[in-house]
Design a protein around this motif. Structure first.
Motif, mmCIF file in Angstrom:
data_model
loop_
_atom_site.group_PDB
_atom_site.id
_atom_site.type_symbol
_atom_site.label_atom_id
_atom_site.label_comp_id
_atom_site.label_asym_id
_atom_site.label_seq_id
_atom_site.Cartn_x
_atom_site.Cartn_y
_atom_site.Cartn_z
ATOM 1 N N ALA A 67 0.832 -1.209 0.000
ATOM 2 C CA ALA A 67 0.000 0.000 0.000
ATOM 3 C C ALA A 67 0.861 1.251 0.000
ATOM 4 O O ALA A 67 1.890 1.307 0.680
ATOM 5 N N LEU A 68 0.422 2.242 -0.767
ATOM 6 C CA LEU A 68 1.048 3.561 -0.787
ATOM 7 C C LEU A 68 0.004 4.587 -0.369
ATOM 8 O O LEU A 68 -1.114 4.585 -0.902
ATOM 9 N N ILE A 69 0.358 5.467 0.561
ATOM 10 C CA ILE A 69 -0.523 6.555 0.984
ATOM 11 C C ILE A 69 0.081 7.824 0.384
ATOM 12 O O ILE A 69 1.187 8.229 0.764
ATOM 13 N N VAL A 70 -0.635 8.433 -0.553
ATOM 14 C CA VAL A 70 -0.056 9.481 -1.403
ATOM 15 C C VAL A 70 -0.607 10.854 -1.030
ATOM 16 O O VAL A 70 -1.826 11.040 -0.908
ATOM 17 N N HIS A 71 0.299 11.806 -0.854
ATOM 18 C CA HIS A 71 -0.143 13.173 -0.540
ATOM 19 C C HIS A 71 0.416 14.169 -1.544
ATOM 20 O O HIS A 71 1.446 13.932 -2.182
ATOM 21 N N ALA A 72 -0.293 15.281 -1.680
ATOM 22 C CA ALA A 72 0.142 16.413 -2.500
ATOM 23 C C ALA A 72 0.343 17.596 -1.570
ATOM 24 O O ALA A 72 -0.503 17.884 -0.722
ATOM 25 N N TYR A 73 1.465 18.285 -1.729
ATOM 26 C CA TYR A 73 1.808 19.377 -0.816
ATOM 27 C C TYR A 73 0.805 20.527 -0.859
ATOM 28 O O TYR A 73 0.593 21.222 0.128
#
Length: 562
Positions: free
Chosen positions: A146-152
């Motif tokens: 699993a990858l938990i992806v964020h955008a700044y």
């Protein structure tokens, strides 16, 4: 341990290490100061209540949706941002440990960290997905589930987005790959965290050291070792709940992680967080938010105070300037004292010691000095070959013991056997750093164990020569390396960046002649090379090893063509 004559007044010699977790302090701060800004990032303020709430939601989601549990390891790959802080504390709250990853790492390097740590979950910034996505099992990888992806830019105003570097300004993109999860969506989780029973001695952070040979090694840091370092540092430097910290050094690195995140949050203080280093913007932030404390390597400090705006803006709030990793040039330290009334509190630590280990007393520091062993720390100088303790004034390897020293290298018994030795029935860590102790008990670096130039049988310590080079009015930055010499074995080369005002006005021979007047001939550079810039690590350290290896390859190729 014998107390140093110049031990700071009011600082206990023994450190009482808190027997709680890092998350305990975040909860306490949220209860005490719910409305106080914990983070300020690109004009966005995150209160302690909001930060704690986000951490609780993310941790509960990780447990329920991803099955994260006590003892798991979670990769974290991101530039400085509130999302980094939330991810870090959420993983700990869920019972896991954080494996911080340099955003500049390649897919192969990230793969190694995932394999060695056994991580199956990763937090990753959207712009860094190409370095991690190939490891996702749904994408054909063998490691990450699993990858938990964020955008700044997700939680920023249009004005705040403009404070981001251009490469970080993108809004969150749709995630189509199975196994990818949106950070913002996970924060909406309403369930409660399941208590894990994690205690002070559980694994908290597994940072990897670069090392000189072989694969990087994971350093086993518990909540206790991390807290020992940051609690010791805040007492030593007189920091408090009303301190305002400028966090510039990357949070994936111990310098930034401890001084720019963990220590301020342990205090309940406020962090002014920068996504990336920008000297002119840093000057503006210090004035706007009345920053009082800043920890940074000398290269950042040099660039900060070289800004024209540093001469005109109100920087009077800045009271504590500290750092380590490289010696502060004498000329720069003198400038700080004369023009700004600031002293740079030089300290010494390693990834293996969770940063803070030695420091100069605040009221009696010495320049270009590692300071003295801090609370509950015992350090000695030994002969690297015989392991016998050396008398005062002789150069040898620093070995140390203290509550902030890592428990061990992660699953690497061979490295542990090399790194830890027993002296007088006590377990000491071998730092690999060469130093000497003066008559007042202060330690002075003489470089890494393998960073030494042998000129006609005389040992030359590059750090000593570099410090002298900074005295030249034309030198902006300098790095000393060795090159093979048929007569002397090796000779000294100075790689130099000139100040813009001196470009074209000073020659290489001018620098050589100047140096020969100021140091022994065997120490003096026989060759000077001007470059436009020196390569630096993510924490601002000059990458001397890279320059040395380039020189080794160049000379090897030259000899092969003869």
């Amino acid at each position: 341990m014998q107390k140093n004559e110049f031990w700071p007044k009011g600082v206990p010699q023994t450190l009482r290490v808190p027997q709680v977790t890092l998350n305990h302090y975040l909860l306490t701060a949220a209860q005490r100061y719910p409305d106080k800004p914990a983070l300020i990032f690109c004009q966005r303020e995150v209160s302690y209540a909001e930060l704690h709430g986000s951490v609780e939601a993310m941790a509960a989601w990780m447990q329920h949706e991803l099955g994260v549990q006590r003892g798991d390891r979670v990769l974290l790959m991101s530039q400085n941002s509130p999302e980094f802080v939330i991810a870090y504390f959420a993983a700990l709250r869920a019972g896991a440990a954080i494996v911080p990853v340099n955003p500049m790492c390649t897919v192969q390097e990230v793969q190694y960290y995932a394999e060695d740590s056994g991580a199956r979950v990763a937090f990753v910034a959207q712009d860094l997905l190409p370095h991690v996505e190939p490891l996702l099992k749904s994408a054909g990888g063998a490691h990450l589930e699993a990858l938990i992806v964020h955008a700044y830019a997700s939680a920023l105003t249009p004005e705040g987005i403009q404070d981001l570097p251009e490469a970080m300004r993108y809004a969150a993109q749709p995630l189509s790959q199975p196994g990818m999860h949106a950070f913002e969506q996970a924060l909406q989780w309403q369930g409660a965290v399941q208590e894990t029973g994690v205690g002070a001695d559980d694994l908290a952070v597994l940072p990897y050291t670069s090392g000189t040979t072989g694969h990087p090694k994971g350093c086993y840091h518990s909540h206790s070792t991390m807290l020992a370092s940051n609690v010791g540092s805040q007492v030593w430097r007189g920091l408090n709940v009303d301190s305002v910290f400028l966090a510039v050094a990357p949070l994936f690195h111990m310098l930034g992680m401890q001084n720019g995140m963990n220590m301020p949050l342990t205090l309940g203080a406020t962090i002014v967080l920068m996504p990336r280093w920008n000297a002119a913007h840093a000057v503006e932030l210090v004035e706007r938010y009345r920053v009082t404390a800043w920890t940074a390597p000398p290269a950042m400090v040099l660039e900060f105070f070289a800004q024209p705006s540093a001469q005109t803006r109100d920087l009077s709030s800045l009271a504590m300037l500290s750092g380590g990793g490289a010696a502060m040039p004498e000329s720069v330290a003198a400038m700080l004292a004369e023009r700004f009334g600031l002293s740079y509190n030089e300290a010494y630590g390693l990834t293996e010691t969770a940063a803070f280990l030695h420091a100069n007393p605040m009221q009696r520091g010495k320049r270009q000095c590692l300071g003295i062993p801090t609370q509950s720390v015992e350090s000695r100088i030994i002969d690297p070959a015989t392991l016998q303790e050396l008398p005062q004034g002789e150069v040898g390897e620093i070995v140390t013991r203290g509550p902030q020293v890592m428990k061990e290298y992660w699953r690497n018994e061979a490295a542990n056997r090399e790194a830890f030795i027993e002296l007088d029935g006590k377990r000491f860590f071998r730092t690999g750093d060469l130093a000497m102790v003066d008559e007042e008990g202060y330690f002075f670096m003489r470089d890494r164990l393998k960073r030494m130039i042998n000129v006609s049988g005389y040992k030359v310590w590059p750090a000593e020569v570099e410090a002298m080079m900074y005295e030249h009015p034309a030198v902006y930055e300098a790095c000393i390396i060795g090159t093979p010499d048929p007569k002397r074995g090796e000779s000294v080369v100075a790689v130099i960046v000139l100040k813009p005002s001196h470009e074209g006005a000073v020659s290489e021979q001018d620098i050589i002649d100047w140096a020969r007047e100021r140091m022994a001939v065997y120490k003096s550079p026989r060759e000077v090379r001007f470059v436009s810039e020196l390569a630096k690590s993510g924490t601002g350290k000059i990458m001397w090893r890279e320059l040395q290896e380039q020189e080794n390859r160049r000379t090897a190729e030259s000899s092969n063509t003869v």
